[in-house]
Design a protein around this motif. Structure first.
Motif, short mmCIF file in Angstrom:
data_model
loop_
_atom_site.label_atom_id
_atom_site.label_comp_id
_atom_site.label_asym_id
_atom_site.label_seq_id
_atom_site.Cartn_x
_atom_site.Cartn_y
_atom_site.Cartn_z
N UNK A 68 0.82 -1.32 0.01
CA UNK A 68 0.11 0.07 -0.04
C UNK A 68 1.00 1.18 -0.09
N UNK A 69 2.22 1.12 0.49
CA UNK A 69 3.09 2.38 0.37
C UNK A 69 3.79 2.47 -0.94
N UNK A 70 4.02 1.20 -1.50
CA UNK A 70 4.59 1.17 -2.88
C UNK A 70 3.80 1.74 -4.06
N UNK A 71 2.71 1.35 -4.21
CA UNK A 71 1.71 1.67 -5.20
C UNK A 71 1.46 2.94 -5.15
N UNK A 72 1.31 3.92 -6.08
CA UNK A 72 0.76 5.51 -5.98
C UNK A 72 0.18 5.67 -7.13
#
Length: 147
Positions: A68-72
Motif C-alpha cells: 500500500x506504500x509502494x503503489x501510487x
C-alpha cells in the motif's frame, strides 16, 4: 461467474489497505486499487483512448500493507487475475451489476519511474537462487571426447 483477466492501466487513487482478524489465525490482508484500463489506438503518431474503463482491483496478500506504500496514484501497472461479477441493489432497490478484478499479480511498469531500489535481504529470510544461478555456480564438468 469469473474469467481470466490480464490488463494494463493506471492507478487512479491512493491504495486502500485493510486487515481482517479472525480468532488466533494470522490476519488476512487486502489491498484495493482503482485502475483505469485504457485502450490506446495509434493514429498518425499520436494515441487516442478507445473504450477504456475503471475497475476496482483487489489483491489478498500478507504483504498488502507494505504494498500500500509502494503503489501510487498515476503508476502504470499490469494486472493479472480474474474478473468477478457482483450483483447488488442501489438505494432505490434497483438491481445493479459491478465487475471487479481479483488480482493474483500486480506488476509495476517502468513508465514514469524515476528510480528503483531494492531492500536488503533480511537475515531471517533464506536466500533463494534461480536454477540458472545454481547451475552457473556448479564446478565445470570435464568433457571427454567420444570415440
Amino acid at each position: 461467474m469469473s474469467t481470466l483477466f490480464i490488463g494494463e492501466g493506471n492507478i487512479g487513487s491512493a491504495p486502500e489497505f485493510q486487515e481482517f482478524h479472525a480468532d488466533q489465525d494470522e490476519p488476512r490482508r487486502l489491498l484495493r486499487l482503482n485502475v483505469y484500463f485504457d485502450n490506446p489506438i495509434s493514429r498518425n503518431g499520436s494515441y487516442e483512448d478507445r473504450g477504456g474503463y475503471w475497475a476496482p482491483v483487489e489483491i489478498w496478500h500478507r504483504e498488502a500493507e507494505a504494498w500500500s506504500q509502494l503503489y501510487q496514484k498515476g503508476m502504470r501497472v499490469l494486472v493479472q487475475g480474474r474478473t468477478v461479477r457482483e450483483t447488488w441493489e442501489d438505494q432505490e432497490a434497483n438491481p445493479r451489476v459491478t465487475f471487479k478484478i481479483e488480482a493474483r499479480r500486480i506488476g509495476i511498469l517502468p513508465n514514469r519511474l524515476a528510480k528503483v531500489s531494492l531492500m536488503e535481504r533480511s537475515a531471517t529470510t533464506p536466500e533463494t537462487t534461480s536454477e540458472a544461478d545454481a547451475e552457473a555456480s556448479k564446478p565445470a564438468r570435464k568433457r571427454t571426447p567420444r570415440s
